[in-house]
Write a protein that holds these residues in place. Structure first.
Motif, PDB file in Angstrom:
ATOM      1  N   UNK A  48     -16.671   3.832  -7.852  1.00  0.00           N
ATOM      2  CA  UNK A  48     -16.681   5.209  -7.362  1.00  0.00           C
ATOM      3  C   UNK A  48     -18.111   5.659  -7.061  1.00  0.00           C
ATOM      4  N   UNK A  49     -18.969   5.622  -8.066  1.00  0.00           N
ATOM      5  CA  UNK A  49     -20.327   6.144  -7.895  1.00  0.00           C
ATOM      6  C   UNK A  49     -21.226   5.578  -8.978  1.00  0.00           C
ATOM      7  N   UNK A  50     -22.523   5.485  -8.664  1.00  0.00           N
ATOM      8  CA  UNK A  50     -23.492   5.061  -9.650  1.00  0.00           C
ATOM      9  C   UNK A  50     -24.804   5.784  -9.424  1.00  0.00           C
ATOM     10  N   UNK A  51     -25.557   5.963 -10.500  1.00  0.00           N
ATOM     11  CA  UNK A  51     -26.870   6.579 -10.425  1.00  0.00           C
ATOM     12  C   UNK A  51     -27.871   5.700 -11.161  1.00  0.00           C
ATOM     13  N   UNK A  52     -28.890   5.284 -10.438  1.00  0.00           N
ATOM     14  CA  UNK A  52     -29.926   4.452 -11.052  1.00  0.00           C
ATOM     15  C   UNK A  52     -30.818   5.291 -11.968  1.00  0.00           C
ATOM     16  N   UNK A  53     -31.653   4.623 -12.715  1.00  0.00           N
ATOM     17  CA  UNK A  53     -32.552   5.334 -13.621  1.00  0.00           C
ATOM     18  C   UNK A  53     -33.549   6.208 -12.858  1.00  0.00           C
ATOM     19  N   UNK A  54     -33.821   5.865 -11.586  1.00  0.00           N
ATOM     20  CA  UNK A  54     -34.731   6.698 -10.777  1.00  0.00           C
ATOM     21  C   UNK A  54     -33.965   7.808 -10.055  1.00  0.00           C
ATOM     22  N   UNK A  55     -32.696   7.988 -10.407  1.00  0.00           N
ATOM     23  CA  UNK A  55     -31.795   9.027  -9.911  1.00  0.00           C
ATOM     24  C   UNK A  55     -31.273   8.767  -8.496  1.00  0.00           C
ATOM     25  N   UNK A  56     -31.556   7.596  -7.947  1.00  0.00           N
ATOM     26  CA  UNK A  56     -30.935   7.230  -6.672  1.00  0.00           C
ATOM     27  C   UNK A  56     -29.448   7.014  -6.906  1.00  0.00           C
ATOM     28  N   UNK A  57     -28.625   7.460  -5.970  1.00  0.00           N
ATOM     29  CA  UNK A  57     -27.177   7.369  -6.130  1.00  0.00           C
ATOM     30  C   UNK A  57     -26.540   6.519  -5.033  1.00  0.00           C
ATOM     31  N   UNK A  58     -25.412   5.919  -5.376  1.00  0.00           N
ATOM     32  CA  UNK A  58     -24.607   5.152  -4.441  1.00  0.00           C
ATOM     33  C   UNK A  58     -23.164   5.604  -4.620  1.00  0.00           C
ATOM     34  N   UNK A  59     -22.465   5.802  -3.525  1.00  0.00           N
ATOM     35  CA  UNK A  59     -21.070   6.238  -3.565  1.00  0.00           C
ATOM     36  C   UNK A  59     -20.195   5.317  -2.734  1.00  0.00           C
ATOM     37  N   UNK A  60     -18.939   5.207  -3.138  1.00  0.00           N
ATOM     38  CA  UNK A  60     -17.988   4.499  -2.289  1.00  0.00           C
ATOM     39  C   UNK A  60     -17.712   5.362  -1.071  1.00  0.00           C
ATOM     40  N   UNK A  61     -17.303   4.735   0.010  1.00  0.00           N
ATOM     41  CA  UNK A  61     -17.024   5.483   1.228  1.00  0.00           C
ATOM     42  C   UNK A  61     -15.898   6.492   1.019  1.00  0.00           C
ATOM     43  N   UNK A  62     -14.974   6.176   0.125  1.00  0.00           N
ATOM     44  CA  UNK A  62     -13.811   7.032  -0.069  1.00  0.00           C
ATOM     45  C   UNK A  62     -14.148   8.360  -0.754  1.00  0.00           C
ATOM     46  N   UNK A  63     -15.288   8.434  -1.436  1.00  0.00           N
ATOM     47  CA  UNK A  63     -15.637   9.667  -2.147  1.00  0.00           C
ATOM     48  C   UNK A  63     -16.932  10.294  -1.639  1.00  0.00           C
ATOM     49  N   UNK A  64     -17.629   9.617  -0.756  1.00  0.00           N
ATOM     50  CA  UNK A  64     -18.919  10.106  -0.279  1.00  0.00           C
ATOM     51  C   UNK A  64     -18.758  11.492   0.352  1.00  0.00           C
ATOM     52  N   UNK A  65     -19.622  12.399  -0.054  1.00  0.00           N
ATOM     53  CA  UNK A  65     -19.556  13.758   0.467  1.00  0.00           C
ATOM     54  C   UNK A  65     -18.649  14.677  -0.334  1.00  0.00           C
ATOM     55  N   UNK A  66     -17.838  14.106  -1.242  1.00  0.00           N
ATOM     56  CA  UNK A  66     -16.919  14.921  -2.047  1.00  0.00           C
ATOM     57  C   UNK A  66     -17.266  14.854  -3.535  1.00  0.00           C
ATOM     58  N   UNK A  67     -17.743  13.703  -3.992  1.00  0.00           N
ATOM     59  CA  UNK A  67     -18.051  13.499  -5.405  1.00  0.00           C
ATOM     60  C   UNK A  67     -19.563  13.434  -5.593  1.00  0.00           C
ATOM     61  N   UNK A  68     -20.004  13.802  -6.800  1.00  0.00           N
ATOM     62  CA  UNK A  68     -21.426  13.720  -7.127  1.00  0.00           C
ATOM     63  C   UNK A  68     -21.597  13.275  -8.572  1.00  0.00           C
ATOM     64  N   UNK A  69     -22.401  12.252  -8.762  1.00  0.00           N
ATOM     65  CA  UNK A  69     -22.705  11.741 -10.100  1.00  0.00           C
ATOM     66  C   UNK A  69     -24.064  12.298 -10.529  1.00  0.00           C
ATOM     67  N   UNK A  70     -24.180  12.608 -11.807  1.00  0.00           N
ATOM     68  CA  UNK A  70     -25.441  13.126 -12.322  1.00  0.00           C
ATOM     69  C   UNK A  70     -25.536  12.839 -13.815  1.00  0.00           C
ATOM     70  N   UNK A  71     -26.685  13.118 -14.383  1.00  0.00           N
ATOM     71  CA  UNK A  71     -26.878  12.899 -15.818  1.00  0.00           C
ATOM     72  C   UNK A  71     -27.678  14.041 -16.434  1.00  0.00           C
ATOM     73  N   UNK A  72     -27.503  14.223 -17.732  1.00  0.00           N
ATOM     74  CA  UNK A  72     -28.291  15.168 -18.507  1.00  0.00           C
ATOM     75  C   UNK A  72     -28.962  14.379 -19.613  1.00  0.00           C
ATOM     76  N   UNK A  73     -30.272  14.182 -19.469  1.00  0.00           N
ATOM     77  CA  UNK A  73     -31.008  13.360 -20.428  1.00  0.00           C
ATOM     78  C   UNK A  73     -30.974  13.988 -21.820  1.00  0.00           C
ATOM     79  N   UNK A  74     -31.126  15.291 -21.880  1.00  0.00           N
ATOM     80  CA  UNK A  74     -31.165  15.969 -23.174  1.00  0.00           C
ATOM     81  C   UNK A  74     -29.893  15.806 -23.970  1.00  0.00           C
TER      82      UNK A  74
END
Length: 123
Positions: A48-74
């Motif tokens: 579905x989606x992945x976020x690298x440690x440098x915050x770069x993201x990759x999405x599958x074509x089926x969810x691109x533009x609709x889904x967003x991956x993120x993280x909260x370090x704290x």
């Protein structure tokens, strides 16, 4: 022991939004790749989606533009914001974590998996 636990799945209607959360324990997510896979009944597990440690993201074509991956370090948490949901988004969603700073899109790239949370989208 590294553990991932997903929250936030449930029922939704077409066009609705849902936000999945994943609490990670036993390892900081700061230097890790984090992401999401899903598996619908009778189908193979799908990236579905992945976020690298440098915050770069990759999405599958089926969810691109609709889904967003993120993280909260704290909070050491990972999120998947899902907008404009469709019936084909119905699946069990899995949170994943990799030792790598730039993980890929294959299930084998991820060592740690959550137990999954069901998302069902009805017409």
């Amino acid at each position: 022991q590294v553990q991932l636990r997903e929250f936030g799945g449930g029922l939704a209607r077409v066009g609705d939004s849902l936000r999945l959360a994943c609490a990670v324990s036993g390892r900081t997510i700061t230097a890790s790749t984090v992401g999401w896979f899903r598996q619908a009944p009778g189908k193979e597990r799908e990236f579905v989606a992945t976020e690298w440690s440098n915050l770069q993201t990759i999405y599958s074509d089926s969810v691109k533009g609709r889904f967003a991956v993120s993280r909260n370090i704290g909070n050491n948490e990972v999120y998947l914001q899902m907008n404009s949901l469709r019936p084909e988004d119905t699946a069990v969603y899995y949170c994943v974590l990799s030792h790598s700073r730039s993980g890929g899109t294959s299930p084998g790239d991820y060592v740690y998996w959550g137990q999954g949370t069901q998302v069902t989208v009805s017409p």
